[in-house]
Motif scaffolding. Sequence first.
Motif, mmCIF file in Angstrom:
data_model
loop_
_atom_site.group_PDB
_atom_site.id
_atom_site.type_symbol
_atom_site.label_atom_id
_atom_site.label_comp_id
_atom_site.label_asym_id
_atom_site.label_seq_id
_atom_site.Cartn_x
_atom_site.Cartn_y
_atom_site.Cartn_z
ATOM 1 N N ASP A 83 0.713 -1.184 0.107
ATOM 2 C CA ASP A 83 -0.056 0.201 0.144
ATOM 3 C C ASP A 83 1.023 1.202 0.226
ATOM 4 O O ASP A 83 0.604 2.055 -0.492
ATOM 5 N N LYS A 84 2.136 0.959 0.065
ATOM 6 C CA LYS A 84 2.792 2.516 0.793
ATOM 7 C C LYS A 84 3.657 2.363 -0.755
ATOM 8 O O LYS A 84 4.470 3.346 -0.757
ATOM 9 N N SER A 85 3.762 1.690 -1.695
ATOM 10 C CA SER A 85 4.791 1.296 -2.698
ATOM 11 C C SER A 85 4.443 1.190 -4.122
ATOM 12 O O SER A 85 3.464 1.422 -4.011
ATOM 13 N N ILE A 86 5.055 2.087 -4.744
ATOM 14 C CA ILE A 86 4.734 2.025 -6.323
ATOM 15 C C ILE A 86 5.364 1.391 -7.187
ATOM 16 O O ILE A 86 6.530 0.393 -6.945
ATOM 17 N N TYR A 87 4.936 1.417 -8.438
ATOM 18 C CA TYR A 87 6.071 0.773 -9.686
ATOM 19 C C TYR A 87 5.929 1.873 -10.586
ATOM 20 O O TYR A 87 4.302 2.170 -11.177
ATOM 21 N N VAL A 88 6.781 1.947 -11.484
ATOM 22 C CA VAL A 88 6.710 3.668 -12.769
ATOM 23 C C VAL A 88 7.516 2.339 -13.806
ATOM 24 O O VAL A 88 8.640 2.044 -13.872
ATOM 25 N N GLY A 89 6.286 2.341 -14.504
ATOM 26 C CA GLY A 89 6.806 2.106 -16.436
ATOM 27 C C GLY A 89 6.240 3.115 -17.610
ATOM 28 O O GLY A 89 4.913 3.333 -17.581
ATOM 29 N N ASP A 90 6.689 2.408 -18.336
ATOM 30 C CA ASP A 90 6.438 2.673 -19.417
ATOM 31 C C ASP A 90 5.374 1.959 -20.858
ATOM 32 O O ASP A 90 5.404 2.188 -21.461
ATOM 33 N N ALA A 91 6.015 0.713 -20.607
ATOM 34 C CA ALA A 91 4.983 -0.398 -20.992
ATOM 35 C C ALA A 91 3.516 -0.556 -20.693
ATOM 36 O O ALA A 91 2.675 -1.363 -19.708
ATOM 37 N N ALA A 92 2.405 0.514 -20.784
ATOM 38 C CA ALA A 92 1.053 0.739 -20.047
ATOM 39 C C ALA A 92 0.220 0.641 -20.993
ATOM 40 O O ALA A 92 -0.646 0.846 -20.285
ATOM 41 N N GLY A 93 0.155 -0.599 -21.934
ATOM 42 C CA GLY A 93 -0.605 0.122 -22.745
ATOM 43 C C GLY A 93 -1.943 0.850 -23.568
ATOM 44 O O GLY A 93 -2.541 0.833 -23.625
ATOM 45 N N ARG A 94 -0.877 2.137 -23.334
ATOM 46 C CA ARG A 94 -1.085 3.104 -23.945
ATOM 47 C C ARG A 94 -1.673 3.280 -25.652
ATOM 48 O O ARG A 94 -0.526 3.053 -26.290
ATOM 49 N N PRO A 95 -2.623 3.254 -25.709
ATOM 50 C CA PRO A 95 -3.271 3.588 -27.439
ATOM 51 C C PRO A 95 -2.374 4.757 -27.650
ATOM 52 O O PRO A 95 -1.664 5.658 -27.189
ATOM 53 N N ALA A 96 -1.749 4.720 -29.596
ATOM 54 C CA ALA A 96 -1.302 5.741 -29.536
ATOM 55 C C ALA A 96 -2.415 7.279 -29.606
ATOM 56 O O ALA A 96 -3.667 7.017 -29.471
ATOM 57 N N GLU A 97 -1.228 8.613 -29.787
ATOM 58 C CA GLU A 97 -2.246 9.823 -29.550
ATOM 59 C C GLU A 97 -1.112 11.231 -30.191
ATOM 60 O O GLU A 97 -0.350 10.596 -29.931
ATOM 61 N N GLY A 98 -1.692 11.604 -31.218
ATOM 62 C CA GLY A 98 -1.454 12.163 -32.275
ATOM 63 C C GLY A 98 0.302 11.695 -32.918
ATOM 64 O O GLY A 98 0.075 10.668 -33.072
ATOM 65 N N LYS A 99 1.148 11.979 -32.389
ATOM 66 C CA LYS A 99 2.199 11.762 -33.372
ATOM 67 C C LYS A 99 2.639 10.503 -31.886
ATOM 68 O O LYS A 99 3.544 10.009 -32.720
ATOM 69 N N LYS A 100 2.566 10.207 -31.673
ATOM 70 C CA LYS A 100 2.394 8.691 -30.294
ATOM 71 C C LYS A 100 2.511 7.904 -30.497
ATOM 72 O O LYS A 100 1.064 7.583 -30.252
ATOM 73 N N LYS A 101 3.100 7.060 -30.800
ATOM 74 C CA LYS A 101 2.627 5.510 -31.300
ATOM 75 C C LYS A 101 1.747 4.913 -29.645
ATOM 76 O O LYS A 101 2.807 5.182 -28.389
ATOM 77 N N LYS A 102 1.796 3.958 -29.866
ATOM 78 C CA LYS A 102 1.184 3.041 -28.358
ATOM 79 C C LYS A 102 2.150 2.550 -28.502
ATOM 80 O O LYS A 102 3.023 2.162 -28.702
ATOM 81 N N ASP A 103 2.019 2.137 -26.772
ATOM 82 C CA ASP A 103 3.557 1.325 -26.213
ATOM 83 C C ASP A 103 3.164 0.797 -26.567
ATOM 84 O O ASP A 103 1.889 -0.643 -26.882
ATOM 85 N N PHE A 104 4.490 -0.081 -26.812
ATOM 86 C CA PHE A 104 5.338 -1.932 -27.226
ATOM 87 C C PHE A 104 4.281 -2.507 -26.391
ATOM 88 O O PHE A 104 4.643 -3.725 -27.087
ATOM 89 N N SER A 105 4.284 -2.997 -25.970
ATOM 90 C CA SER A 105 3.429 -3.817 -24.851
ATOM 91 C C SER A 105 2.878 -2.934 -23.231
ATOM 92 O O SER A 105 2.787 -1.421 -23.324
ATOM 93 N N PHE A 106 2.198 -3.678 -21.852
ATOM 94 C CA PHE A 106 1.482 -3.771 -21.242
ATOM 95 C C PHE A 106 2.345 -4.459 -20.003
ATOM 96 O O PHE A 106 1.855 -4.153 -19.428
ATOM 97 N N SER A 107 3.384 -5.288 -20.160
ATOM 98 C CA SER A 107 3.974 -5.720 -19.396
ATOM 99 C C SER A 107 4.841 -5.123 -17.884
ATOM 100 O O SER A 107 4.466 -5.249 -17.094
ATOM 101 N N ASP A 108 4.559 -3.587 -18.079
ATOM 102 C CA ASP A 108 4.889 -2.639 -16.656
ATOM 103 C C ASP A 108 3.924 -2.907 -15.624
ATOM 104 O O ASP A 108 4.321 -3.026 -15.054
ATOM 105 N N ARG A 109 2.662 -2.006 -16.678
ATOM 106 C CA ARG A 109 1.114 -1.537 -15.942
ATOM 107 C C ARG A 109 1.217 -4.137 -15.207
ATOM 108 O O ARG A 109 0.722 -3.203 -14.283
ATOM 109 N N LEU A 110 0.688 -4.531 -16.578
ATOM 110 C CA LEU A 110 0.330 -5.420 -15.520
ATOM 111 C C LEU A 110 1.503 -6.277 -14.952
ATOM 112 O O LEU A 110 1.223 -7.113 -13.530
ATOM 113 N N PHE A 111 2.670 -6.000 -14.697
ATOM 114 C CA PHE A 111 3.693 -6.434 -13.768
ATOM 115 C C PHE A 111 3.156 -6.084 -12.338
ATOM 116 O O PHE A 111 2.992 -6.677 -11.260
#
Length: 405
Positions: free
Chosen positions: A167-195
């Motif tokens: 409850d006091k701890s966190i995890y931060v990552g860019d493989a978060a399953g985010r969709p493409a938005e503007g010029k930014k491509k979608k995330d390459f995977s879900f691995s960090d969010r799912l971890f």
Amino acid sequence: MPRGQKKRSIDDYFSNPKKAKAGETSATGGWEKSTNGDLLVYQKNMSSSEKIAGYDMDGTLIATQSGKVFATSYDDWKILYSEVPGKLKKLHDSGYKIVIFTNQAGIGTGKHTVEGIQKKIESIIQKLGVPIQVFVSTGKGEYRKPAIGMWNFFQNEANGGVEVDLDKSIYVGDAAGRPAEGKKKKDFSFSDRLFALNVGLKFYTPEEHFLDVKTQAFNMPDFDPREVDASLPLYDPLTTKVPGHKLEVIILVGFPGSGKSFFCSTHLVPLGYVSANRDTIGSWQKCISLMEKSLKDGKHVVIDNTNPDLDSRKRYIEAAKKCGVPVRCFIFATSKDHSRHNNKFREFSGEDHSKVSDMVFNMYKSKYVEPTLKEGFHDIVKVNFIPHFKNKSEEKLYRMFLLEK
């Protein structure tokens, strides 16, 4: 599994990870590796804490200096945001232990060297200016995110016996399953969010954590192992009878890992069906020979292969008709990603199954033609996947997200 290697249980996955051999370190000080070589650990005996600030590395703490997606050298990196060092220092001063969990499968494939990654990480830590413990998954097995092998090793072997307060701890990552938005491509995977989800940690993207942007939109995988329903009926229609005829042939259709062989051994073989499996017999011609001999002996037959297309099924249908025996088709209602998940679960649980590559799953999908009665089937039955677990630990692992994309 190599000869002489002890088969691991599901309980081992959670509570007794492979320990590094005493004195087994790399040439660079502070590094150790697991006995199977798939995990590198930096500063294993670093001071413990119940509060953990966990981070992915590439795309989270650093970006490439060159601007390319993949680093061109071990020196091709820069701190992702100017806010990163200050944020980490503030967390460290507040009693958080800073820990990096990074997938680096390039080491396992030979694309990267252990020494190159180690020196890169040490340079990054020096630049960030705070003590950091690091776990590096070098292969594609149980230590690779989103599987929680790295976390289990950290919690059981590298936090001084201190239980982490999730409850006091966190995890931060860019493989978060985010969709493409503007010029930014979608995330390459879900691995960090799912971890983070598998472990039970609050999750943030780098932008949310370091730049205080509002919560970003994201997608979840199409297949969710938490929703696999063990209460479904085995057959659709419910009136399905096995055997359905005095003498019959059943042709199974389904992805590798969809549960065909388990169904066969559990529900058909005990009733006297002879299983013809190309993987064990060697060819479809041998499967037909076994089928014809078994039918002449008055025994039911089940064709336990993937049988995705018309041609693969036609040869068995025609052979059965020559014997004057009706043929039924049992289709396994298990999706591609569900079957991939089952395959990964088997790998982690130590079951004696060969690994199935994504290429094989894609090939099955490309060949698949929905079975119809016009092919010559007497009827078509859908078989639902009903999970069976030996214990709570086995179910706990199965309900986790094991696929990164």
